[in-house]
Design a protein around this motif. Structure first.
Motif, PDB file in Angstrom:
ATOM      1  N   ALA A   1       1.001  -1.396   0.179  1.00  0.00           N
ATOM      2  CA  ALA A   1       0.509  -0.100   0.025  1.00  0.00           C
ATOM      3  C   ALA A   1       1.039   0.952  -0.001  1.00  0.00           C
ATOM      4  CB  ALA A   1      -1.032  -0.724   1.399  1.00  0.00           C
ATOM      5  N   HIS A   2       1.862   1.251  -1.119  1.00  0.00           N
ATOM      6  CA  HIS A   2       2.855   2.401  -1.575  1.00  0.00           C
ATOM      7  C   HIS A   2       2.065   3.798  -1.582  1.00  0.00           C
ATOM      8  CE1 HIS A   2       6.658   0.004  -2.036  1.00  0.00           C
ATOM      9  NE2 HIS A   2       5.517  -0.180  -0.854  1.00  0.00           N
TER      10      HIS A   2
ATOM     11  N   VAL B   1       2.308  -1.788 -18.924  1.00  0.00           N
ATOM     12  CA  VAL B   1       2.684  -2.283 -19.031  1.00  0.00           C
ATOM     13  C   VAL B   1       3.074  -1.640 -17.244  1.00  0.00           C
ATOM     14  CG1 VAL B   1       4.924  -2.610 -19.237  1.00  0.00           C
ATOM     15  CG2 VAL B   1       3.607  -3.187 -21.016  1.00  0.00           C
ATOM     16  N   LEU B   2       3.024  -0.228 -17.205  1.00  0.00           N
ATOM     17  CA  LEU B   2       2.797   0.508 -16.462  1.00  0.00           C
ATOM     18  C   LEU B   2       2.521  -0.441 -15.428  1.00  0.00           C
ATOM     19  CD1 LEU B   2       5.536   1.765 -15.111  1.00  0.00           C
ATOM     20  CD2 LEU B   2       4.220   4.251 -16.003  1.00  0.00           C
ATOM     21  N   ALA B   3       1.494   0.176 -15.664  1.00  0.00           N
ATOM     22  CA  ALA B   3       0.367   0.213 -14.198  1.00  0.00           C
ATOM     23  C   ALA B   3       0.967  -1.395 -13.648  1.00  0.00           C
ATOM     24  CB  ALA B   3      -1.319   0.219 -15.008  1.00  0.00           C
TER      25      ALA B   3
ATOM     26  N   GLU C   1       4.117  -3.654  -7.295  1.00  0.00           N
ATOM     27  CA  GLU C   1       5.095  -3.012  -6.399  1.00  0.00           C
ATOM     28  C   GLU C   1       4.365  -2.269  -5.174  1.00  0.00           C
ATOM     29  OE1 GLU C   1       8.567  -1.431  -5.857  1.00  0.00           O
ATOM     30  OE2 GLU C   1       8.507  -3.412  -6.961  1.00  0.00           O
ATOM     31  N   GLY C   2       3.045  -2.356  -5.223  1.00  0.00           N
ATOM     32  CA  GLY C   2       2.502  -2.596  -4.064  1.00  0.00           C
ATOM     33  C   GLY C   2       2.020  -0.677  -4.536  1.00  0.00           C
TER      34      GLY C   2
ATOM     35  N   LEU D   1      12.796   4.567 -12.479  1.00  0.00           N
ATOM     36  CA  LEU D   1      11.594   5.035 -12.487  1.00  0.00           C
ATOM     37  C   LEU D   1      10.401   4.785 -11.240  1.00  0.00           C
ATOM     38  CD1 LEU D   1       8.985   6.419 -13.197  1.00  0.00           C
ATOM     39  CD2 LEU D   1       8.269   4.463 -14.476  1.00  0.00           C
ATOM     40  N   LYS D   2      10.733   3.057 -10.361  1.00  0.00           N
ATOM     41  CA  LYS D   2      10.077   2.882  -8.905  1.00  0.00           C
ATOM     42  C   LYS D   2      10.519   3.937  -8.006  1.00  0.00           C
ATOM     43  CE  LYS D   2      11.040  -0.821 -10.212  1.00  0.00           C
ATOM     44  NZ  LYS D   2      10.677  -2.900  -9.934  1.00  0.00           N
ATOM     45  N   GLY D   3      11.976   4.380  -8.408  1.00  0.00           N
ATOM     46  CA  GLY D   3      13.365   5.132  -7.500  1.00  0.00           C
ATOM     47  C   GLY D   3      12.128   6.543  -7.008  1.00  0.00           C
TER      48      GLY D   3
END
Length: 449
Positions: free
Chosen positions: A5-6, A21-23, A29-30, A114-116
């Motif tokens: 739950a980020h 894809v991005l979704a 990743e939560g 991107l995630k960072g």
């Protein structure tokens, strides 16, 4: 992964495959992910959901990404926006950064990076929310709350909850600076009297020759300088709560008058013999041992029984060290909000706090943190911002910081390998004896790009 739950992320892109894809990556990743095919759909999603960050394509039919950013700047200025752009639109993306965008990526993006960046954007949104909440609290919108998780504090919470709506008197006992007034305010503002007055009187700070007139009020001409009628604190507290802080400081004649007020629920203003009915809830506090004061002839036993219907014993801070990180976090947020700063503590600072005995209790902790917040130049409070009385503890803690953790050693090895390989991640992974995928995973955890 779903349990993390980020935060809530809105992805805006007119290319369905890119959106899909991005979704999928961000859900893994939560994150809670919301999708929009254009700016109009994005505006609708923003109106319905409490979005933490927007990731949007630059070029779209109808309104483009820049126009969406302009809309958000007007209606949702605190939500960070990250752009995705083709090579031909880099100039536009750089222009967007100068106007306040959080970051931009060239398609297809480096998903690890991107995630960072997204994690930092969501954290910024959370901190801004927190800052706004605390600004409201500092401006007087919400009374501060009691903080603690030790068994002693949990018992206090249970007592407060049990007696908050009662009319019975409460006596709060504890050393100076332990937060006795905060507990009194919690009793009042958590009760059915929350919309009625809360009147606090510091019996130790008020001159003895003035405290009687302050409590009971006076009529015009009652004494030299009484040029008009004055309503006393008991009348001010009508239907609400009066808090007599450090009641053990009252002299015996005033104790007798207070006992009569508690028995009869009526007062007489100085200079008048008219009795005035008063209805209030009494909470008092003391840092003295009242039974010992009774034995010494300094406090009336019958008054003590009136005050001590329910007793709350507040432990000193040295006896509830497990609560220090919670208290410190609450105080740094509160003072940071006042100063317009968002700060965190270095680990060394927290260790000093845990080792120190805090003779001044929470009040001293608050003063030290307030000073550190004012002095802090970056986003962290370090041992440099601590006052002299804590310096001996800093030396002792720093002497134990020579042993590096396994995580620190691993991160140092990764950074050295990247430097040796000139930034070539495949070569660095071979030097470290791990797979390229494992290296990317560790870089993501380190937020090194």
């Amino acid at each position: 992964m779903q349990g993390k739950a980020h935060g809530k992320v809105l992805i805006v892109d007119d290319e369905p495959n890119a959106l899909k894809v991005l979704a999928a990556i961000l859900r893994e990743e939560g994150y809670s992910v919301f999708k929009a095919g254009d700016a109009a759909e994005a505006e609708q999603a923003l109106s319905k959901e409490d979005i933490d960050t927007v990731i949007t394509d630059m070029k779209m039919p109808g309104k483009d990404g820049i126009q969406l950013m302009d809309f958000m700047a007007e209606h949702y200025p605190d939500i960070p926006i990250i752009f995705l752009t083709a090579y031909g639109s880099v100039d536009s993306a750089v222009h967007a950064i100068t106007r306040g965008a959080f970051y931009y990526f060239i398609k297809p993006p480096d998903y690890v990076k991107l995630k960072g960046i997204l994690a930092r954007a969501v954290e910024q949104r959370s901190l801004k929310r927190e800052l706004e909440t605390l600004r409201k609290r500092v401006s007087g919108g919400t009374p501060a709350r009691i903080v603690g998780a030790t068994p002693e504090m949990l018992r206090i919470f249970e007592t407060v909850e049990a007696v908050k709506d009662s009319m019975s008197s409460v006596l709060i006992c504890g050393e100076t600076g332990t937060g006795k007034e905060l507990i009194a305010r919690s009793l009042h503002y958590g009760s059915v009297r929350r919309d009625k007055p809360f009147v606090a009187v510091n019996c130790a700070a008020m001159p003895r020759e003035l405290i009687e007139s302050e409590l009971f009020g006076y009529e015009k001409g009652a004494f030299s300088g009484a040029f008009s009628r004055r309503i006393g604190r008991f009348e001010e507290a009508a239907e609400g709560t009066i808090f007599l802080d450090e009641i053990g400081e009252l002299e015996m004649p005033l104790q007798a008058k207070l006992l009569r007020v508690l028995q009869e629920k009526e007062i007489e203003r100085l200079g008048s013999n008219k009795k005035i009915k008063v209805n209030f809830r009494l909470i008092s506090s003391t840092n003295r041992n009242i039974p010992s004061e009774i034995t010494a002839g300094n406090f009336r036993e019958d008054l003590f029984y009136r005050l001590n219907v329910v007793q709350v014993q507040v432990p000193p801070l040295r006896d509830r060290r497990e609560d220090i990180p919670l208290l410190a976090a609450e105080l740094v947020r509160e003072y940071g909000a006042r100063e317009g700063k968002v700060l965190r503590f270095d680990d060394e600072v927290m260790q000093v706090f845990l080792n120190y005995d805090w003779p001044g209790n929470i009040r001293q902790l608050g003063n030290i943190i307030e000073r550190a917040v004012v002095l802090a130049k970056k986003d962290r409070i370090t041992t440099k911002e601590l006052p002299e009385e804590l310096k001996p503890y800093v030396v002792r803690v720093e002497s134990r910081q020579q042993v590096r953790t396994l995580r620190e050693l691993e991160e140092a090895a990764i950074l050295a390998a990247l430097e040796e390989s000139g930034g070539n991640k495949s070569h660095a992974a071979k030097m470290l004896g791990i797979s390229r995928k494992a290296l990317y995973k560790r870089l993501g955890e380190m937020e090194v790009f």
